[in-house]
Design a protein around this motif. Structure first.
Motif, PDB file in Angstrom:
ATOM      1  N   LEU A  62       0.834  -1.200   0.000  1.00  0.00           N
ATOM      2  CA  LEU A  62       0.000   0.000   0.000  1.00  0.00           C
ATOM      3  C   LEU A  62       0.868   1.249   0.000  1.00  0.00           C
ATOM      4  CD1 LEU A  62      -2.867   1.196   0.176  1.00  0.00           C
ATOM      5  CD2 LEU A  62      -2.632   1.115   2.672  1.00  0.00           C
ATOM      6  N   PHE A  63       1.865   1.285   0.868  1.00  0.00           N
ATOM      7  CA  PHE A  63       2.746   2.461   0.927  1.00  0.00           C
ATOM      8  C   PHE A  63       3.534   2.621  -0.372  1.00  0.00           C
ATOM      9  CE2 PHE A  63       6.717   4.644   1.672  1.00  0.00           C
ATOM     10  CZ  PHE A  63       6.308   5.773   2.360  1.00  0.00           C
ATOM     11  N   LEU A  64       4.085   1.524  -0.878  1.00  0.00           N
ATOM     12  CA  LEU A  64       4.898   1.600  -2.091  1.00  0.00           C
ATOM     13  C   LEU A  64       4.099   2.165  -3.254  1.00  0.00           C
ATOM     14  CD1 LEU A  64       6.798  -1.811  -1.887  1.00  0.00           C
ATOM     15  CD2 LEU A  64       7.736   0.458  -1.414  1.00  0.00           C
ATOM     16  N   TYR A  65       2.844   1.732  -3.387  1.00  0.00           N
ATOM     17  CA  TYR A  65       2.014   2.197  -4.501  1.00  0.00           C
ATOM     18  C   TYR A  65       1.620   3.659  -4.339  1.00  0.00           C
ATOM     19  CZ  TYR A  65      -2.160   3.081  -7.245  1.00  0.00           C
ATOM     20  OH  TYR A  65      -3.072   3.653  -8.095  1.00  0.00           O
ATOM     21  N   LEU A  66       1.200   4.044  -3.129  1.00  0.00           N
ATOM     22  CA  LEU A  66       0.654   5.392  -2.919  1.00  0.00           C
ATOM     23  C   LEU A  66       1.706   6.488  -2.918  1.00  0.00           C
ATOM     24  CD1 LEU A  66      -1.989   4.694  -0.132  1.00  0.00           C
ATOM     25  CD2 LEU A  66      -2.446   5.408  -2.477  1.00  0.00           C
ATOM     26  N   ASN A  67       2.981   6.119  -2.854  1.00  0.00           N
ATOM     27  CA  ASN A  67       3.998   7.153  -2.641  1.00  0.00           C
ATOM     28  C   ASN A  67       5.095   7.177  -3.691  1.00  0.00           C
ATOM     29  OD1 ASN A  67       3.150   8.421   0.049  1.00  0.00           O
ATOM     30  ND2 ASN A  67       3.013   6.218   0.444  1.00  0.00           N
ATOM     31  N   THR A  68       4.780   6.688  -4.887  1.00  0.00           N
ATOM     32  CA  THR A  68       5.730   6.812  -5.990  1.00  0.00           C
ATOM     33  C   THR A  68       5.926   8.287  -6.336  1.00  0.00           C
ATOM     34  OG1 THR A  68       3.901   6.525  -7.565  1.00  0.00           O
ATOM     35  CG2 THR A  68       5.206   4.566  -7.012  1.00  0.00           C
ATOM     36  N   ASN A  69       7.103   8.589  -6.866  1.00  0.00           N
ATOM     37  CA  ASN A  69       7.448   9.938  -7.355  1.00  0.00           C
ATOM     38  C   ASN A  69       7.441  11.005  -6.266  1.00  0.00           C
ATOM     39  OD1 ASN A  69       7.952   9.259 -10.062  1.00  0.00           O
ATOM     40  ND2 ASN A  69       5.778   9.375 -10.576  1.00  0.00           N
ATOM     41  N   LYS A  70       7.617  10.591  -4.996  1.00  0.00           N
ATOM     42  CA  LYS A  70       7.644  11.560  -3.905  1.00  0.00           C
ATOM     43  C   LYS A  70       9.013  11.573  -3.233  1.00  0.00           C
ATOM     44  CE  LYS A  70       2.744  10.766  -2.860  1.00  0.00           C
ATOM     45  NZ  LYS A  70       1.766  10.370  -1.823  1.00  0.00           N
ATOM     46  N   LEU A  71       9.360  12.736  -2.705  1.00  0.00           N
ATOM     47  CA  LEU A  71      10.519  12.868  -1.836  1.00  0.00           C
ATOM     48  C   LEU A  71      10.023  12.700  -0.397  1.00  0.00           C
ATOM     49  CD1 LEU A  71      12.124  16.021  -3.508  1.00  0.00           C
ATOM     50  CD2 LEU A  71      12.624  13.623  -3.974  1.00  0.00           C
ATOM     51  N   GLY A  72      10.801  12.030   0.429  1.00  0.00           N
ATOM     52  CA  GLY A  72      10.357  11.772   1.788  1.00  0.00           C
ATOM     53  C   GLY A  72      11.254  12.361   2.840  1.00  0.00           C
ATOM     54  N   VAL A  73      10.652  13.083   3.793  1.00  0.00           N
ATOM     55  CA  VAL A  73      11.396  13.617   4.931  1.00  0.00           C
ATOM     56  C   VAL A  73      10.672  13.227   6.213  1.00  0.00           C
ATOM     57  CG1 VAL A  73      12.264  15.586   3.617  1.00  0.00           C
ATOM     58  CG2 VAL A  73      10.167  15.837   4.967  1.00  0.00           C
ATOM     59  N   THR A  74      11.400  13.226   7.309  1.00  0.00           N
ATOM     60  CA  THR A  74      10.792  13.037   8.620  1.00  0.00           C
ATOM     61  C   THR A  74      10.775  14.366   9.353  1.00  0.00           C
ATOM     62  OG1 THR A  74      12.959  12.321   9.458  1.00  0.00           O
ATOM     63  CG2 THR A  74      11.375  10.601   8.889  1.00  0.00           C
ATOM     64  N   LEU A  75       9.710  14.615  10.103  1.00  0.00           N
ATOM     65  CA  LEU A  75       9.593  15.880  10.826  1.00  0.00           C
ATOM     66  C   LEU A  75       8.544  15.733  11.921  1.00  0.00           C
ATOM     67  CD1 LEU A  75      10.530  18.881  10.878  1.00  0.00           C
ATOM     68  CD2 LEU A  75       8.484  19.401   9.527  1.00  0.00           C
ATOM     69  N   ASN A  76       8.921  16.099  13.131  1.00  0.00           N
ATOM     70  CA  ASN A  76       7.987  16.120  14.249  1.00  0.00           C
ATOM     71  C   ASN A  76       7.467  17.539  14.398  1.00  0.00           C
ATOM     72  OD1 ASN A  76       6.575  15.980  16.610  1.00  0.00           O
ATOM     73  ND2 ASN A  76       8.215  15.070  17.828  1.00  0.00           N
ATOM     74  N   ALA A  77       6.284  17.789  13.835  1.00  0.00           N
ATOM     75  CA  ALA A  77       5.723  19.137  13.846  1.00  0.00           C
ATOM     76  C   ALA A  77       5.202  19.544  15.216  1.00  0.00           C
ATOM     77  CB  ALA A  77       4.601  19.233  12.812  1.00  0.00           C
ATOM     78  N   ARG A  78       5.225  18.625  16.179  1.00  0.00           N
ATOM     79  CA  ARG A  78       4.774  18.968  17.531  1.00  0.00           C
ATOM     80  C   ARG A  78       5.866  19.681  18.331  1.00  0.00           C
ATOM     81  NH1 ARG A  78       3.115  13.819  16.675  1.00  0.00           N
ATOM     82  NH2 ARG A  78       4.799  12.956  17.946  1.00  0.00           N
ATOM     83  N   THR A  79       7.085  19.692  17.827  1.00  0.00           N
ATOM     84  CA  THR A  79       8.172  20.434  18.482  1.00  0.00           C
ATOM     85  C   THR A  79       8.237  21.840  17.897  1.00  0.00           C
ATOM     86  OG1 THR A  79       9.828  19.751  16.845  1.00  0.00           O
ATOM     87  CG2 THR A  79       9.456  18.276  18.725  1.00  0.00           C
ATOM     88  N   SER A  80       8.798  22.764  18.662  1.00  0.00           N
ATOM     89  CA  SER A  80       8.877  24.150  18.175  1.00  0.00           C
ATOM     90  C   SER A  80       9.764  24.241  16.931  1.00  0.00           C
ATOM     91  CB  SER A  80       9.413  25.058  19.286  1.00  0.00           C
ATOM     92  OG  SER A  80      10.688  24.608  19.738  1.00  0.00           O
ATOM     93  N   THR A  81      10.866  23.484  16.935  1.00  0.00           N
ATOM     94  CA  THR A  81      11.741  23.483  15.756  1.00  0.00           C
ATOM     95  C   THR A  81      11.021  22.860  14.560  1.00  0.00           C
ATOM     96  OG1 THR A  81      13.694  23.269  17.161  1.00  0.00           O
ATOM     97  CG2 THR A  81      13.965  22.729  14.831  1.00  0.00           C
ATOM     98  N   GLY A  82      10.288  21.784  14.815  1.00  0.00           N
ATOM     99  CA  GLY A  82       9.540  21.134  13.733  1.00  0.00           C
ATOM    100  C   GLY A  82       8.496  22.052  13.144  1.00  0.00           C
TER     101      GLY A  82
END
Length: 401
Positions: A62-82
């Motif tokens: 499911l993930f492989l199919y839905l996310n072709t042609n995308k760049l991926g980053v990780t980010l915790n938006a709950r932190t002030s820096t995020g």
């Protein structure tokens, strides 16, 4: 040059509806940066299906199919820096696609009213089970709930022998979420066209439940006019439905009398064809319990392909009820080059559904496999936003990325 290669999209979404929306645009050339929670990632990474049924967060089909042609980053938006980094990404983007509960973006200080101050031209597409307002706004939802709330569940399956004893069934797959994803992509591109005229961004509120309900046009109209509920029909007024054959099922549709006569002709005009019991739509409905075995006596002797060819040759709408294997090996889809092979560094080389649309000048293509978790952190944060590699190390230690 692709059709949407001038668009930059941020995706902050899980599972199917939001990711499918942005995938449709990514496959047409839009740059999509997918934001995932550090260490955890998109929920679909844990959903599967997985090769050989061995769970692995980089190998979910499911993930492989839905996310072709995308760049991926990780980010915790709950932190002030995020939160600060999230806003930096928004500042230089055209579109934000998100499918979080309505209260989440506000709690993070990332609601549309805040983001449009940073980027007045931002188009923010929010996909939720029940929308951004209304009494159900904060209710939990999923594909099953959306299909039932939207009314489609009441119609599934379309034909039953006894409505009181055969309850509604869940639709297969995640059809409600995919419906919402398609509609979200359509309205997002409509907003892009509108922005070209007035230069303004927009907040688009897409409800999965309403996306499902919008497909109920006939049933809603009939009820609004005549107060009649179709529901799962215990009888049919023409030949319609799946017929058993030698190697599976075929779906047949004979809405008019001429189709019925063509269908009879395909069966060799059996002796019972002119029986008074089967003369009219209504009589065939009333006596379906007698008619269906007579038709099945013919259909059970033939294969799906044989019936398909015979009935199509007579002008009767008919199709084999294909398994996943048969769809994958379809000669027609092969001729259309629908399926494509994609190499992924963890999952290996697999066959993926391609684009359902053909563009003559700017065709959709899968150029990138789905990203590994945080695969493009350095590319986006350092090369684009100007952070040093040392900053990434510190942010990783602090749980920001």
């Amino acid at each position: 040059m692709k059709a949407l290669s001038d668009l930059r999209i941020i995706e902050y979404a899980n599972l199917a509806s939001g990711p499918y929306c942005s995938k449709l645009m990514a496959d047409l050339g839009a740059e999509v940066v997918k934001i995932e929670e550090p260490e955890v990632g998109d929920e679909s990474r844990r959903t599967g299906p997985f090769p050989r049924d061995i769970p692995h967060h980089e190998k979910s089909g499911l993930f492989l199919y839905l996310n072709t042609n995308k760049l991926g980053v990780t980010l915790n938006a709950r932190t002030s820096t995020g939160t600060r980094i999230f806003k930096e990404l928004i500042r230089e983007s055209d579109i934000l696609v998100e499918n979080n509960p309505p209260s989440v973006m506000k709690s993070l200080g990332l609601e549309y009213e805040v983001l449009r101050e940073i980027n007045p031209q931002l188009i923010m597409t929010s996909i939720t089970p029940f929308g951004q307002n209304g009494p159900y706004r904060d209710y939990k939802g999923c594909d099953l709930i959306s299909s039932q709330m939207g009314g489609v569940g009441y119609l599934t399956p379309a034909r039953v022998k006894d409505r009181d004893r055969e309850p509604p069934l869940r639709m297969g797959g995640r059809q409600s979420d995919f419906m919402a994803g398609v509609m979200a992509a359509v309205v997002t591109m409509s907003a892009v066209v509108g922005r070209q005229a007035d230069g303004l961004g927009r907040h688009l509120d897409v409800s999965v439940c309403e996306a499902v309900a919008s497909t109920m046009a006939r049933d809603l109209a009939v009820y609004s006019y005549d107060k009649v509920l179709f529901g799962r029909r215990s009888g049919i007024c023409y030949v319609y439905g799946a017929l058993t054959c030698r190697d599976g099922y075929v779906q047949v549709h004979c809405p008019e009398y001429r189709h019925w006569r063509s269908f009879l002709d395909a069966m060799g005009n059996p002796p019972w064809a002119d029986d008074e019991l089967f003369k009219t739509h209504q009589s065939r409905t009333n006596n379906w319990h007698l008619l269906e075995p007579l038709i099945s006596e013919w259909s059970r002797r033939l294969t799906k392909e044989e019936i398909y060819r015979i009935l199509q040759g007579k002008g009767v709408a008919c199709s084999p009820v294909n398994t996943a294997e048969e769809v994958l090996n379809s000669d027609h889809l092969a001729a259309r080059e629908f399926f494509v092979d994609v190499d992924h560094c963890e999952a290996g080389r697999l066959k993926y559904p391609g684009s359902p649309c053909k563009f003559s000048q700017t065709p959709a293509r899968i150029n990138l496999a789905a990203p590994l978790l945080g695969e493009h952190n350095e590319q986006i944060y350092c090369c684009r936003l100007g952070y040093a590699k040392e900053d990434l190390v510190e942010m990783r230690k602090a749980g920001v990325i």
